[in-house]
Each structure stands twice: as structure tokens, then as C-alpha cells.
Design an enzyme around this catalytic site. Structure first.
Site, short mmCIF file in Angstrom:
data_model
loop_
_atom_site.label_atom_id
_atom_site.label_comp_id
_atom_site.label_asym_id
_atom_site.label_seq_id
_atom_site.Cartn_x
_atom_site.Cartn_y
_atom_site.Cartn_z
N THR A 109 36.59 -55.09 38.16
CA THR A 109 37.57 -55.92 37.45
C THR A 109 37.53 -55.51 35.99
OG1 THR A 109 37.28 -57.81 38.92
CG2 THR A 109 38.03 -58.31 36.71
N ASP A 112 44.29 -50.86 32.17
CA ASP A 112 44.88 -52.16 32.53
C ASP A 112 44.95 -52.40 34.03
OD1 ASP A 112 45.12 -52.73 29.87
OD2 ASP A 112 47.26 -52.29 29.74
N THR A 160 45.40 -44.83 27.85
CA THR A 160 44.97 -44.67 26.45
C THR A 160 44.21 -43.37 26.23
OG1 THR A 160 44.92 -47.03 26.07
CG2 THR A 160 43.53 -45.71 24.65
N THR A 179 38.75 -66.93 45.11
CA THR A 179 38.46 -67.82 43.98
C THR A 179 38.91 -67.23 42.63
OG1 THR A 179 36.73 -68.92 42.71
CG2 THR A 179 36.09 -66.92 43.86
N GLN A 180 39.20 -68.15 41.72
CA GLN A 180 39.54 -67.74 40.34
C GLN A 180 38.28 -67.32 39.57
OE1 GLN A 180 41.73 -70.96 38.45
NE2 GLN A 180 43.19 -71.07 40.13
#
Ligand code: ASP
Length: 372
Positions: free
Chosen positions: A191, A115, A38, A302-303
Site C-alpha cells: 500500500t 500513486d 516521477t 476493512t478500512q
């Protein structure tokens, strides 16, 4: 994407009229590697949709760059891409660009879409061994050509971070980091946590390396200081034979076994619940045990974005460990995927890959007992 379809060009090679910005003698020498995203996109006036544009457009929109007084070189991807199209071949192209100019520049700024930025930053952290110069990855949520935007600040801040030195005159940052909004985070701990906020990136399991408000304040005690184990080296032979299995209540045996039997896949990141828990139903445990027996590596991640795997806390995690899954501790999914690609690319045996997954190679995980 085959590596032959990734093209980069050195500054001025395709547009000689737009030479790199020269600085005075002694000015920091920084290489900007523009991949797309972007930050450099332009809006189609009719549809409002964003499409990648080239580096000159970017520089034209930031005349303030010249006021930094830095000597700036550039490498540009042809074509500039939306980072949803990023692949290991593109990571190799970035690593090669850094390697080719490593001796000639004090630091590197990679302009990238948000992203998949955390995947790229993680991958580069493993691919660049014994890195002693800053590789700062940044981008923006709004294009630099918009009236209200975050790209200008992000670009200038990333350059200033890449130029920063410590008391001994060494680069302050000697690792791959993401500079975005008002925080600098370790690349393999990052993240993308928001698709709308200017502070898009979070490092849930390791503190920010710097904050960039009125002042840029580094937390030197948290920065990665490589142990001198040899000369700088790049490892671009990643093996993409990695997949992610995301657990959810109601997952069927057929679905799980089909995923674990995917042809050609050597390693799986198993996204589990909470502290690394998974169903204890016999079919589930035996599907995992069968995959491990067949030589596949299963890494338990882990999530939960915050916290990590503590298998022995509950029976449900313990059973998974007994079936042969390896704890990924507090690794992000992005770091787990790219670390597996890197380790498999080294030609290691499944047992050696599993062992290395539980060691910190570039500060990407916290080994239990060594917490801050
Ligand atoms: N889709 C864009 C990209 O990742 C989003 C961005 O740059 O923020 O390339």
C-alpha cells in the site's frame, strides 16, 4: 482506455543511438519496462510542475548503470504516463512485454509512478501465473534529475534485487514485488502509505521480503515459492466491472443503494470498519442482501490498513456475512480490486469468484488458521 492507445516499444526501436547497455557474457540480463512516474519526470523550469519524460533522459541521469555490468534491455511506454492514468489496458501492456521477453531475460524491473504502483503490482501478480522470475516494481518520490533524489538508489537496488540468485542459482525473487526505499514487499500486499517519505510503501499484513540497508538481506522463508502447477502464462483479460464502496457514519440508504445498483458493476469491495464491521440497521443489511441476491459479489475489506476482517468477532460483522458478503480477510483494497478484475476476467460464476476470493492465489491473503 482502449488497449490500442497503449504503445510500447522495444529497446532502441525509437532511438537507435541509445542502444541497451550490453553486459559481459554471463552477466544478468534484465529488462527495464519504463511506464512513467516521477522517477523519470522533468521539472518545468518556470512552473516547477513535473511532466513525464522518456527513458533516455532517465539513463542519461544514471551513468552508474553501466558500472553494474548487467545486460539491460528496455521497453518504454509511449507516452510515459503519470500513474494516475494507469488502467487495466496498461497492465496488459506490461504483462505482454514480460511475456514477449520472458525467455530472454533473467528478470524484469518495472519503473512506475508511486500513486497506483500497489494496484499495478497486485494486478501483475494475478496476471502472471507460474512466475519463476523476478518482476520488481519501483519508482521514486523525487525525479532522478533533481539534485537530491531517491530514484537512482531505487533503480539500482531494484536491478540488484532482480539479479539476485539463491544458493541453487535460481532467481531469489520469483514473484511480483515492490522495491522502494529500504524495503522489498510483496506486490499484492503493498500500500502506498506516504506521499512524502522516501519509504512510501508498507506491507501491513505480511513482513517485508527483504531489507536494503548496508546489505540487501532477503528473508527467504517469506518469499513466494510457486508450486509448479504448469508453465508460465499471462492472463490479460481483466474485467473492470468492479467498484469500491467506502462506509462512513451517516451513509444514507439512497447513496448505498445507488452505488450497489451501478449499471454493469458485478463486484464491490466494501470498505468496512475495524474487524469488518458495518451498520446492523435493517435497511443497510437488506441493501447488501438484495445486491447479493441479484448476483453481485460483495467482498468485505476493512478500512484499517493493519489487520483484517474477522466477521464473527462482533454481531456487526456477522450480520454482513449473513447478508452474503464474503470476507476478504486481510486483503488490501488494491489486491481485492485487482483480484476481482482478474477472476471476473476468467469468466467465473459469482459463486466461484466468491470462493476464490477466500483462497490465496499468489500469497495475497492470510487464511485464518494459517497465520504466521
Ligand atoms: N503522480 C506520480 C505518479 O504516480 C507520483 C509518483 O510517481 O511518485 O505517476
Amino acid at each position: 482506455m482502449p488497449s490500442s492507445s497503449v504503445h510500447t516499444s522495444q529497446a532502441g526501436a525509437t532511438s537507435p543511438r541509445k542502444a541497451s547497455l550490453p553486459g559481459g557474457s554471463g552477466a544478468p540480463r534484465l529488462l527495464i519496462i519504463y511506464t512513467g512516474g516521477t522517477i523519470g519526470m522533468v521539472r518545468d523550469p518556470k512552473t516547477g510542475a513535473l511532466a513525464p519524460f522518456d527513458f533516455d533522459h532517465l539513463v542519461d541521469n544514471v551513468p552508474r548503470l553501466a558500472r553494474l555490468g548487467y545486460s539491460l534491455g528496455r521497453v518504454q511506454f509511449h507516452p510515459a504516463i503519470d500513474s494516475s492514468n494507469m488502467s487495466p489496458a496498461h497492465w496488459a501492456a506490461i504483462a505482454h512485454a514480460i511475456e514477449a521477453s520472458y525467455a530472454s531475460y533473467d528478470g524484469f524491473v518495472v519503473l512506475h509512478g508511486t500513486d497506483t504502483m500497489a494496484y499495478t503490482a497486485s494486478a501483475l501478480s494475478f496476471m502472471l501465473e507460474n512466475l519463476e522470475k523476478p518482476v520488481i516494481v519501483t519508482g521514486s518520490q523525487l525525479p532522478i534529475s533533481d539534485i537530491r533524489e531517491d530514484g537512482t538508489t531505487n533503480l539500482i537496488t531494484a536491478l540488484q534485487i532482480a539479479a539476485a540468485k539463491d544458493e541453487d542459482g535460481k532467481p531469489m525473487v520469483r514473484e511480483v514485488a515492490i522495491s522502494f526505499g529500504d524495503t522489498l514487499v510483496r506486490g499484492n500486499r503493498a500500500t502506498k502509505a506516504s506521499s512524502t517519505e522516501f519509504g512510501a510503501f508498507r506491507s501491513f499484513n505480511y513482513p517485508a521480503l527483504a531489507t536494503m540497508n548496508l546489505h540487501i538481506r532477503f528473508r527467504e522463508e517469506l518469499l513466494w515459492r510457486p508450486r509448479a502447477t504448469g508453465a508460465f502464462a499471462t492472463h490479460t483479460a481483466l474485467d473492470p466491472a468492479v467498484s469500491v464502496v467506502f462506509l462512513h457514519p451517516g451513509i444514507t440508504e439512497g447513496s448505498l443503494r445507488a452505488q450497489l445498483a451501478e449499471p454493469g458493476i458485478k463486484a464491490f469491495v466494501l470498505r468496512t470498519y475495524g474487524a469488518g464491521n458495518a451498520p446492523t440497521t435493517p435497511w443497510f443489511i437488506s441493501a447488501i442482501a438484495d445486491a447479493v441476491r441479484e448476483g453481485r459479489i460483495i467482498v468485505n475489506v476493512t478500512q484499517c490498513p493493519d489487520g483484517g476482517v474477522e466477521e464473527t468477532r462482533y454481531d456487526t460483522g456477522d450480520a454482513l456475512a449473513e447478508a452474503g458478503a464474503v470476507s476478504g480477510y486481510d486483503l488490501t483494497c488494491e489486491a481485492a480490486v485487482t483480484k476481482l478484475m482478474y477472476l471476473l476476467g476468467q469468466g467465473l460464476s459469482p459463486a466461484d469468484v466468491a470462493r476464490a476470493m477466500q483462497r490465496s492465489l499468489r500469497g495475497e491473503l492470510t487464511v485464518p488458521g494459517a497465520e504466521l
